[in-house]
Design a protein around this motif. Structure first.
Motif, PDB file in Angstrom:
ATOM      1  N   ARG A   4       1.953 -38.880 -16.532  1.00 14.15           N
ATOM      2  CA  ARG A   4       0.912 -38.862 -15.336  1.00 14.15           C
ATOM      3  C   ARG A   4       1.023 -37.430 -14.572  1.00 14.15           C
ATOM      4  NH1 ARG A   4       3.515 -40.787 -11.673  1.00 14.15           N
ATOM      5  NH2 ARG A   4       5.669 -41.333 -12.717  1.00 14.15           N
ATOM      6  N   GLU A  44      -4.005 -39.455  -8.456  1.00  7.31           N
ATOM      7  CA  GLU A  44      -3.945 -39.412  -9.932  1.00  7.31           C
ATOM      8  C   GLU A  44      -4.772 -38.561 -10.451  1.00  7.31           C
ATOM      9  OE1 GLU A  44      -1.152 -42.950 -11.291  1.00  7.31           O
ATOM     10  OE2 GLU A  44      -3.143 -43.517 -10.903  1.00  7.31           O
ATOM     11  N   ALA A  45      -4.662 -37.558 -11.228  1.00  7.97           N
ATOM     12  CA  ALA A  45      -5.357 -36.772 -12.081  1.00  7.97           C
ATOM     13  C   ALA A  45      -5.276 -37.224 -13.412  1.00  7.97           C
ATOM     14  CB  ALA A  45      -4.965 -35.213 -12.183  1.00  7.97           C
ATOM     15  N   LEU A  46      -4.216 -37.756 -14.047  1.00  8.41           N
ATOM     16  CA  LEU A  46      -3.950 -38.334 -15.175  1.00  8.41           C
ATOM     17  C   LEU A  46      -2.968 -39.678 -15.137  1.00  8.41           C
ATOM     18  CD1 LEU A  46      -2.730 -35.288 -17.311  1.00  8.41           C
ATOM     19  CD2 LEU A  46      -4.866 -36.266 -17.422  1.00  8.41           C
ATOM     20  N   ARG A  47      -3.521 -40.745 -15.924  1.00  8.46           N
ATOM     21  CA  ARG A  47      -2.633 -41.854 -15.706  1.00  8.46           C
ATOM     22  C   ARG A  47      -2.264 -42.327 -17.021  1.00  8.46           C
ATOM     23  NH1 ARG A  47      -7.096 -42.876 -12.309  1.00  8.46           N
ATOM     24  NH2 ARG A  47      -8.248 -43.578 -13.910  1.00  8.46           N
ATOM     25  N   GLY A  96      -9.758 -34.801 -16.395  1.00 10.44           N
ATOM     26  CA  GLY A  96      -8.377 -34.615 -16.847  1.00 10.44           C
ATOM     27  C   GLY A  96      -8.014 -33.572 -17.928  1.00 10.44           C
ATOM     28  N   THR A 111      -6.185 -30.487 -16.968  1.00 10.35           N
ATOM     29  CA  THR A 111      -4.998 -30.582 -16.422  1.00 10.35           C
ATOM     30  C   THR A 111      -3.856 -31.221 -17.512  1.00 10.35           C
ATOM     31  OG1 THR A 111      -5.628 -31.545 -14.454  1.00 10.35           O
ATOM     32  CG2 THR A 111      -3.582 -32.368 -15.046  1.00 10.35           C
ATOM     33  N   LYS A 137     -11.663 -40.228 -16.264  1.00 10.03           N
ATOM     34  CA  LYS A 137     -11.075 -40.617 -15.047  1.00 10.03           C
ATOM     35  C   LYS A 137      -9.593 -40.377 -15.195  1.00 10.03           C
ATOM     36  CE  LYS A 137     -14.568 -42.855 -12.416  1.00 10.03           C
ATOM     37  NZ  LYS A 137     -14.985 -44.109 -11.555  1.00 10.03           N
ATOM     38  N   GLY A 138      -9.149 -39.344 -16.088  1.00 11.58           N
ATOM     39  CA  GLY A 138      -7.612 -39.325 -16.105  1.00 11.58           C
ATOM     40  C   GLY A 138      -7.074 -40.243 -17.202  1.00 11.58           C
ATOM     41  N   GLU A 139      -7.854 -40.749 -18.077  1.00 11.53           N
ATOM     42  CA  GLU A 139      -7.224 -41.705 -19.162  1.00 11.53           C
ATOM     43  C   GLU A 139      -7.949 -41.284 -20.445  1.00 11.53           C
ATOM     44  OE1 GLU A 139      -6.395 -45.867 -17.032  1.00 11.53           O
ATOM     45  OE2 GLU A 139      -7.992 -45.476 -17.502  1.00 11.53           O
TER      46      GLU A 139
END
Length: 368
Positions: free
Chosen positions: A25, A32-35, A56, A59, A226-228
């Motif tokens: 994360r 949250e940029a990464l989940r 992401g 990142t 979206k970070g996923e």
């Protein structure tokens, strides 16, 4: 073996690295940029992180490089934790090479000095020898005493690659490395770079927003949103078997028709199609432009061409189909025989038809 402009051999990497990212994360000011991202890059594998801007990708690359520390989860390289709740190994001690989008060459240093930058731990003579061999590998040793700003974009990219490879990393991380090159140069440099990485047996993670580029270079693609990570697989996996409408849209323009699934099939104005895994109820039928067949001897639906646009390798046609509010789009090779206003009979190749539940349609519209 006949080689391109990348010629002389470099010392091989210590060994191809095994990069593992577990439940990572990353949060910036509460956003949250990464989940919960998990990913593994096998030794010698070239993996592409694919997605739209802001999803992401970069990142995640920076976390793997050690430029940033994750807010949660952990990262392992060859079984050793390099980032986690209680451990953080700095970038220079990870044995990882990094190529930035803008190449990040030092303008006050010569080309040779740039390549030697990551070899400062070695005696000067040995560092110079390795750097010159690295420049020879990318066919730029004759520019050793020049400054980066005097080189073309393609040459600067090759210097950045030589600098990243000089310390013999087990993993190389590349952030949109070809995006600043024009189309013709991009294809040749991309091909030469991937050939070099495979010959040297180096594991690589390449960030790109271009699905065609990802399909060209990757052994495996991780599609992000979206970070996923929404789907991981080969190019064929993601193209032919997308797990969501979002994934399907990312790899191809689609004609999308709302319909009702019932008993494992859907009925549309363009025909009836199998949908064995779709529950009864509202769904979205996606027909790729190349699936539309003209002047067939299989009957087909009488339709009217409303526009044709020549795009070089293909023509793009817009067609009015009875029962469909908006024109459908088709792509054909050499459609010069067709003209606006012409009546045609239209059929569909079912191999290029995808069906998704309506709820997936709503998710697919939710942005990058």
């Amino acid at each position: 073996m006949v080689r391109g402009p990348f010629q002389a051999a470099l010392p091989r990497a210590r060994c191809a690295g095994f990069l593992v990212i577990e439940n990572v994360r990353q949060t910036y000011d509460g956003v949250e940029a990464l989940r919960d991202v998990s990913l593994a890059v096998a030794p010698g594998e070239i993996l592409c992180l694919l997605g739209a801007s802001g999803c992401g990708k970069t990142t995640l690359l920076r976390l793997a490089a050690g430029v940033e520390a994750p807010s949660g989860g952990r990262i392992l390289l060859d079984g050793v934790e390099v980032a986690g709740p209680t451990n953080f190994v700095p970038p220079e001690k990870r044995g990882v090479g990094l190529v930035f989008q803008d190449y990040a060459l030092f303008p006050h240093m010569t080309v040779l000095e740039n390549v030697m930058f990551g070899l400062r731990h070695l005696p000067q003579a040995q560092a110079r020898e390795l750097a010159m061999r690295g420049l020879a590998r990318v066919a730029l040793d004759h520019y050793a005493d020049s400054y980066p700003q005097l080189l073309s974009g393609g040459e600067q990219q090759r210097v950045a690659l030589a600098r990243a490879l000089a310390p013999r990393p087990s993993v190389i991380l590349m952030d949109e490395p070809f995006s600043n090159l024009d189309q013709r140069l991009r294809e040749s440099i991309r091909e030469e770079t991937m050939t070099l990485l495979r010959e040297e047996g180096i594991s690589a993670v390449v960030v790109t927003h271009d699905p065609e580029e990802a399909m060209h270079i990757a052994d495996r693609i991780a599609l992000m949103r979206k970070g996923e990570i929404v789907q991981t697989g080969t190019a064929e996996d993601l193209y032919f078997c997308p797990e969501s409408l979002f994934a399907a849209r990312f790899f191809c323009d689609l004609n999308e028709l709302e319909a009702q699934a019932q008993g494992g099939e859907v009925i549309t104005p363009l025909g009836t199609f199998a949908a064995p895994h779709i529950p009864d109820g509202p769904c979205v039928v996606c027909i790729r432009p190349q699936a539309l067949l003209f002047d067939t001897d299989r009957g087909g639906i009488e339709s009217t061409i409303t526009a044709r646009r020549f795009l070089g390798r293909v023509d793009r046609l817009r067609v009015k189909v009875p029962g469909i509010e908006q024109d459908v789009h088709a792509r054909l090779r050499d459609a010069r025989a067709f003209r606006p206003g012409q009546i045609v009979r239209l059929a569909v190749d079912a191999r290029d038809v995808l069906v998704f539940p309506q709820r997936d349609h709503d998710k697919g519209k939710a942005g990058a």
